[in-house]
Design an enzyme around this catalytic site. Structure first.
Site, PDB file in Angstrom:
ATOM      1  N   CYS A   1     -16.987   4.161 -27.269  1.00 20.26           N
ATOM      2  CA  CYS A   1     -18.173   4.794 -26.630  1.00 20.26           C
ATOM      3  C   CYS A   1     -17.887   6.258 -26.308  1.00 20.26           C
ATOM      4  CB  CYS A   1     -18.521   4.031 -25.341  1.00 20.26           C
ATOM      5  SG  CYS A   1     -17.523   4.482 -23.899  1.00 20.26           S
TER       6      CYS A   1
ATOM      7  N   ASN B   1       8.890  -9.602   6.141  1.00 20.17           N
ATOM      8  CA  ASN B   1       9.055  -8.161   5.914  1.00 20.17           C
ATOM      9  C   ASN B   1      10.285  -7.715   6.713  1.00 20.17           C
ATOM     10  OD1 ASN B   1       8.778  -5.299   5.884  1.00 20.17           O
ATOM     11  ND2 ASN B   1       6.581  -5.533   5.537  1.00 20.17           N
TER      12      ASN B   1
ATOM     13  N   GLU C   1      10.773  -4.966   7.933  1.00 22.08           N
ATOM     14  CA  GLU C   1      10.344  -4.060   9.005  1.00 22.08           C
ATOM     15  C   GLU C   1       9.055  -4.533   9.666  1.00 22.08           C
ATOM     16  OE1 GLU C   1      11.933  -0.416   6.225  1.00 22.08           O
ATOM     17  OE2 GLU C   1       9.950  -0.228   7.143  1.00 22.08           O
TER      18      GLU C   1
ATOM     19  N   CYS D   1     -17.279   2.525 -19.889  1.00 22.36           N
ATOM     20  CA  CYS D   1     -18.024   1.261 -20.092  1.00 22.36           C
ATOM     21  C   CYS D   1     -17.228   0.042 -19.638  1.00 22.36           C
ATOM     22  CB  CYS D   1     -18.411   1.117 -21.569  1.00 22.36           C
ATOM     23  SG  CYS D   1     -17.026   0.765 -22.668  1.00 22.36           S
TER      24      CYS D   1
ATOM     25  N   ASN E   1      -0.295  -6.245  -5.795  1.00 26.40           N
ATOM     26  CA  ASN E   1       0.588  -5.668  -6.807  1.00 26.40           C
ATOM     27  C   ASN E   1      -0.068  -5.662  -8.182  1.00 26.40           C
ATOM     28  OD1 ASN E   1       2.354  -5.515  -4.729  1.00 26.40           O
ATOM     29  ND2 ASN E   1       3.589  -7.288  -5.326  1.00 26.40           N
ATOM     30  N   VAL E   2       0.337  -4.704  -8.979  1.00 29.08           N
ATOM     31  CA  VAL E   2      -0.250  -4.542 -10.326  1.00 29.08           C
ATOM     32  C   VAL E   2       0.825  -4.783 -11.394  1.00 29.08           C
ATOM     33  CG1 VAL E   2      -1.993  -2.925  -9.486  1.00 29.08           C
ATOM     34  CG2 VAL E   2       0.210  -2.030 -10.291  1.00 29.08           C
TER      35      VAL E   2
ATOM     36  N   CYS F   1     -11.776   0.920 -20.631  1.00 26.76           N
ATOM     37  CA  CYS F   1     -12.517   2.186 -20.728  1.00 26.76           C
ATOM     38  C   CYS F   1     -12.980   2.626 -19.343  1.00 26.76           C
ATOM     39  CB  CYS F   1     -13.742   2.001 -21.632  1.00 26.76           C
ATOM     40  SG  CYS F   1     -14.775   3.486 -21.747  1.00 26.76           S
TER      41      CYS F   1
ATOM     42  N   HIS G   1      -5.877  -5.498  -7.001  1.00 19.97           N
ATOM     43  CA  HIS G   1      -5.843  -4.094  -7.442  1.00 19.97           C
ATOM     44  C   HIS G   1      -5.621  -3.963  -8.939  1.00 19.97           C
ATOM     45  CE1 HIS G   1      -4.591  -3.053  -3.049  1.00 19.97           C
ATOM     46  NE2 HIS G   1      -5.879  -3.279  -3.171  1.00 19.97           N
TER      47      HIS G   1
HETATM   48  C1  BV8 Z   1     -12.201   0.832  -1.376  1.00 18.00           C
HETATM   49  C2  BV8 Z   1      -3.438   0.195  -7.547  1.00 18.00           C
HETATM   50  C3  BV8 Z   1     -14.550   0.759  -1.214  1.00 18.00           C
HETATM   51  C4  BV8 Z   1      -3.168   1.536  -8.138  1.00 18.00           C
HETATM   52  C5  BV8 Z   1      -3.649   0.550  -5.139  1.00 18.00           C
HETATM   53  C6  BV8 Z   1     -11.762   7.305   1.228  1.00 18.00           C
HETATM   54  C7  BV8 Z   1     -12.608   6.888   0.207  1.00 18.00           C
HETATM   55  C8  BV8 Z   1     -12.659   5.563  -0.208  1.00 18.00           C
HETATM   56  C9  BV8 Z   1     -11.837   4.623   0.389  1.00 18.00           C
HETATM   57  C10 BV8 Z   1     -10.981   5.064   1.384  1.00 18.00           C
HETATM   58  C11 BV8 Z   1     -10.940   6.377   1.828  1.00 18.00           C
HETATM   59  N1  BV8 Z   1     -10.009   6.456   2.824  1.00 18.00           N
HETATM   60  C12 BV8 Z   1      -9.447   5.257   3.021  1.00 18.00           C
HETATM   61  C13 BV8 Z   1     -10.040   4.411   2.163  1.00 18.00           C
HETATM   62  C14 BV8 Z   1      -9.754   3.057   2.000  1.00 18.00           C
HETATM   63  C15 BV8 Z   1      -8.620   3.009   0.974  1.00 18.00           C
HETATM   64  C16 BV8 Z   1      -7.356   2.818   1.793  1.00 18.00           C
HETATM   65  O1  BV8 Z   1      -7.140   1.734   2.282  1.00 18.00           O
HETATM   66  N2  BV8 Z   1      -6.549   3.883   1.939  1.00 18.00           N
HETATM   67  C17 BV8 Z   1      -5.333   3.736   2.743  1.00 18.00           C
HETATM   68  C18 BV8 Z   1      -4.219   4.605   2.126  1.00 18.00           C
HETATM   69  C19 BV8 Z   1      -5.654   4.129   4.166  1.00 18.00           C
HETATM   70  N3  BV8 Z   1      -8.892   1.891   0.114  1.00 18.00           N
HETATM   71  C20 BV8 Z   1      -9.518   2.070  -1.059  1.00 18.00           C
HETATM   72  O2  BV8 Z   1      -9.828   3.156  -1.533  1.00 18.00           O
HETATM   73  C21 BV8 Z   1      -9.834   0.780  -1.794  1.00 18.00           C
HETATM   74  N4  BV8 Z   1     -11.185   0.799  -2.241  1.00 18.00           N
HETATM   75  O3  BV8 Z   1     -12.086   0.968  -0.199  1.00 18.00           O
HETATM   76  O4  BV8 Z   1     -13.413   0.727  -2.035  1.00 18.00           O
HETATM   77  C22 BV8 Z   1     -15.095   2.134  -1.340  1.00 18.00           C
HETATM   78  C23 BV8 Z   1     -15.442   2.602  -2.588  1.00 18.00           C
HETATM   79  C24 BV8 Z   1     -15.984   3.890  -2.685  1.00 18.00           C
HETATM   80  C25 BV8 Z   1     -16.149   4.683  -1.548  1.00 18.00           C
HETATM   81  C26 BV8 Z   1     -15.775   4.186  -0.294  1.00 18.00           C
HETATM   82  C27 BV8 Z   1     -15.222   2.915  -0.200  1.00 18.00           C
HETATM   83  C28 BV8 Z   1      -8.954   0.640  -3.013  1.00 18.00           C
HETATM   84  C29 BV8 Z   1      -7.499   0.480  -2.584  1.00 18.00           C
HETATM   85  C30 BV8 Z   1      -6.655   0.120  -3.798  1.00 18.00           C
HETATM   86  C31 BV8 Z   1      -5.781   1.286  -4.159  1.00 18.00           C
HETATM   87  N5  BV8 Z   1      -4.896   0.894  -5.274  1.00 18.00           N
HETATM   88  N6  BV8 Z   1      -2.906   0.163  -6.185  1.00 18.00           N
HETATM   89  C32 BV8 Z   1      -1.701   1.693  -8.451  1.00 18.00           C
HETATM   90  O5  BV8 Z   1      -0.897   0.797  -8.147  1.00 18.00           O
HETATM   91  O6  BV8 Z   1      -1.363   2.730  -9.037  1.00 18.00           O
HETATM   92  S1  BV8 Z   1      -3.002   0.504  -3.579  1.00 18.00           S
HETATM   93  C33 BV8 Z   1      -1.306   0.383  -3.561  1.00 18.00           C
HETATM   94  O7  BV8 Z   1      -1.013   0.169  -2.166  1.00 18.00           O
HETATM   95  C34 BV8 Z   1      -0.687  -0.825  -4.274  1.00 18.00           C
HETATM   96  O8  BV8 Z   1      -1.606  -1.746  -4.785  1.00 18.00           O
HETATM   97  C35 BV8 Z   1       0.106  -1.475  -3.138  1.00 18.00           C
HETATM   98  O9  BV8 Z   1       0.345  -2.795  -3.326  1.00 18.00           O
HETATM   99  C36 BV8 Z   1      -0.846  -1.232  -2.040  1.00 18.00           C
HETATM  100  C37 BV8 Z   1      -0.469  -1.543  -0.650  1.00 18.00           C
HETATM  101  O10 BV8 Z   1       0.817  -1.040  -0.415  1.00 18.00           O
HETATM  102  P1  BV8 Z   1       1.944  -2.141  -0.106  1.00 18.00           P
HETATM  103  O11 BV8 Z   1       1.877  -3.186  -1.166  1.00 18.00           O
HETATM  104  O12 BV8 Z   1       1.809  -2.589   1.284  1.00 18.00           O
HETATM  105  O13 BV8 Z   1       3.261  -1.320  -0.357  1.00 18.00           O
HETATM  106  P2  BV8 Z   1       4.012  -0.363   0.681  1.00 18.00           P
HETATM  107  O14 BV8 Z   1       5.022   0.410  -0.090  1.00 18.00           O
HETATM  108  O15 BV8 Z   1       3.006   0.352   1.517  1.00 18.00           O
HETATM  109  O16 BV8 Z   1       4.779  -1.383   1.664  1.00 18.00           O
HETATM  110  C38 BV8 Z   1       5.850  -2.178   1.154  1.00 18.00           C
HETATM  111  C39 BV8 Z   1       6.291  -3.082   2.284  1.00 18.00           C
HETATM  112  O17 BV8 Z   1       7.306  -3.933   1.782  1.00 18.00           O
HETATM  113  C40 BV8 Z   1       6.877  -2.341   3.475  1.00 18.00           C
HETATM  114  O18 BV8 Z   1       6.309  -2.840   4.669  1.00 18.00           O
HETATM  115  C41 BV8 Z   1       8.375  -2.681   3.413  1.00 18.00           C
HETATM  116  O19 BV8 Z   1       8.942  -2.808   4.700  1.00 18.00           O
HETATM  117  C42 BV8 Z   1       8.347  -4.015   2.730  1.00 18.00           C
HETATM  118  N7  BV8 Z   1       9.555  -4.374   1.982  1.00 18.00           N
HETATM  119  C43 BV8 Z   1      10.459  -3.543   1.408  1.00 18.00           C
HETATM  120  N8  BV8 Z   1      11.419  -4.300   0.796  1.00 18.00           N
HETATM  121  C44 BV8 Z   1      11.086  -5.606   0.989  1.00 18.00           C
HETATM  122  C45 BV8 Z   1       9.903  -5.661   1.742  1.00 18.00           C
HETATM  123  N9  BV8 Z   1       9.316  -6.820   2.102  1.00 18.00           N
HETATM  124  C46 BV8 Z   1       9.927  -7.965   1.714  1.00 18.00           C
HETATM  125  N10 BV8 Z   1      11.061  -8.001   0.986  1.00 18.00           N
HETATM  126  C47 BV8 Z   1      11.671  -6.842   0.611  1.00 18.00           C
HETATM  127  N11 BV8 Z   1      12.820  -6.887  -0.108  1.00 18.00           N
HETATM  128 ZN    ZN Z   2     -16.222   2.656 -23.430  1.00 17.31          ZN
END
Ligand code: BV8
Ligand code: ZN
Length: 248
Positions: free
Chosen positions: A152, A215, A217, A132, A104-105, A129, A121
């Site tokens: 910059c 969770n 679900e 830089c 989480n952010v 920036c 994340h």
């Molecule tokens: C990386 C910040 C190496 C931003 C987020 C193509 C190119 C590059 C990488 C990839 C690619 N294809 C796939 C990837 C990998 C990619 C990835 O995993 N994609 C997924 C969609 C398949 N990952 C990346 O890109 C990562 N970097 O791999 O770097 C690299 C580098 C260059 C080139 C190649 C590789 C970076 C991933 C980080 C992305 N940033 N957030 C922002 O917030 O704006 S991710 C975003 O999703 C959030 O951080 C969030 O936390 C995260 C995960 O989601 P969840 O937290 O699980 O949330 P979600 O809604 O999905 O689920 C909620 C759950 O809560 C549900 O299960 C629900 O049932 C439950 N719930 C609901 N209510 C409750 C509850 N549980 C308990 N109590 C409740 N009351």
């Molecule tokens: Zn800068």
């Protein structure tokens, strides 16, 4: 809402644990009013991740990306930690070794009193920036709509990790090391879809940790857990604390 029953095996594992690691996702903040990413009323329903949470989207249309983050910053500023966040802050003071790794952010773990939080994340309340990487406080879009820039010349952006960007190396090293050594791994409120973060679940499992999922679900990786507590974390985590004899 009735409190779901917590199997004795989960309480026994936590009662005898030296080291506990909690791994949280957007679901732990759902009861604080912060929409999850992929749920029914999720943030992504209005937008698609590829459209906004990527460096390409920012470079192509920084104003739209900033509008989305400004909307989310305002939402988070109005949100407060819920009993689930407070329970994990209490666990940090209770267990001999406790690690909190979050995707989480929203900064709600810090606001609930957690001292050490591995923010895989980044944090939406901070800016930096794009070129830089110099920190830029909590800078955002100016009062008359001008987009912020660094000395910059680079554009300022939220200090979060976008899709296709690497996670902060030091945070990853520390979090992965702790998870490899944990006795109990508690995954809270994540759909276990985003990598490399979700890889922590497999790492904890293969390191022999007792695995607990919180969770409402089922998730893609529910099969890797010893116990799945099906309910909202804001209810379940305080109940687990009560069963461990942790007064609030
Ligand atoms: C990386 C910040 C190496 C931003 C987020 C193509 C190119 C590059 C990488 C990839 C690619 N294809 C796939 C990837 C990998 C990619 C990835 O995993 N994609 C997924 C969609 C398949 N990952 C990346 O890109 C990562 N970097 O791999 O770097 C690299 C580098 C260059 C080139 C190649 C590789 C970076 C991933 C980080 C992305 N940033 N957030 C922002 O917030 O704006 S991710 C975003 O999703 C959030 O951080 C969030 O936390 C995260 C995960 O989601 P969840 O937290 O699980 O949330 P979600 O809604 O999905 O689920 C909620 C759950 O809560 C549900 O299960 C629900 O049932 C439950 N719930 C609901 N209510 C409750 C509850 N549980 C308990 N109590 C409740 N009351
Ligand atoms: Zn800068």
């Amino acid at each position: 809402m009735p409190v779901p029953s917590i199997p004795e095996a989960a309480i026994a594992a936590l009662s005898s644990a030296e080291a506990v690691a909690a791994f949280t996702g957007a679901g732990i903040s759902a009861e604080s009013g912060v929409p999850t990413f992929r749920g029914e009323r999720g943030l992504w329903r209005t937008y698609r991740p590829e459209e906004l949470a990527t460096p390409q989207a920012f470079e192509a249309d920084p104003r739209t990306v900033w509008e989305w983050y400004t909307f989310r910053r305002d939402l988070m500023a109005k949100s407060n930690p819920n009993p689930g966040h407070y329970a994990l802050a209490r666990w940090e003071r209770h267990f001999p070794h406790f690690s909190l790794v979050t995707q989480n952010v929203d900064g709600l773990h810090h606001r609930a009193g957690s001292q050490v939080v591995y923010e895989l994340h980044g944090n939406i309340c901070r800016s930096r920036c794009h070129w830089c990487r110099k920190p830029a406080g909590d800078l955002g879009v100016g009062p008359d709509g001008e987009l912020p820039h660094c000395a910059c010349g680079g554009p300022i952006r939220p200090d979060v990790v976008w899709f296709g960007e690497t996670l902060p190396a030091r945070t990853v090293d520390d979090a992965w090391k702790d998870v490899r050594q944990t006795d109990v791994f508690v995954s809270v409120g994540t759909s276990s879809i985003v990598y490399p973060a979700a890889g922590l679940i497999e790492i904890a499992r293969s390191a022999g940790a007792f695995m607990i999922e919180v969770n409402p679900e089922e998730t893609e990786l529910s099969g890797l857990f010893d116990v799945c507590l099906r309910g909202p974390s804001g209810i379940i985590l305080p109940e687990v604390s009560r069963r461990l004899g942790l007064a609030d």
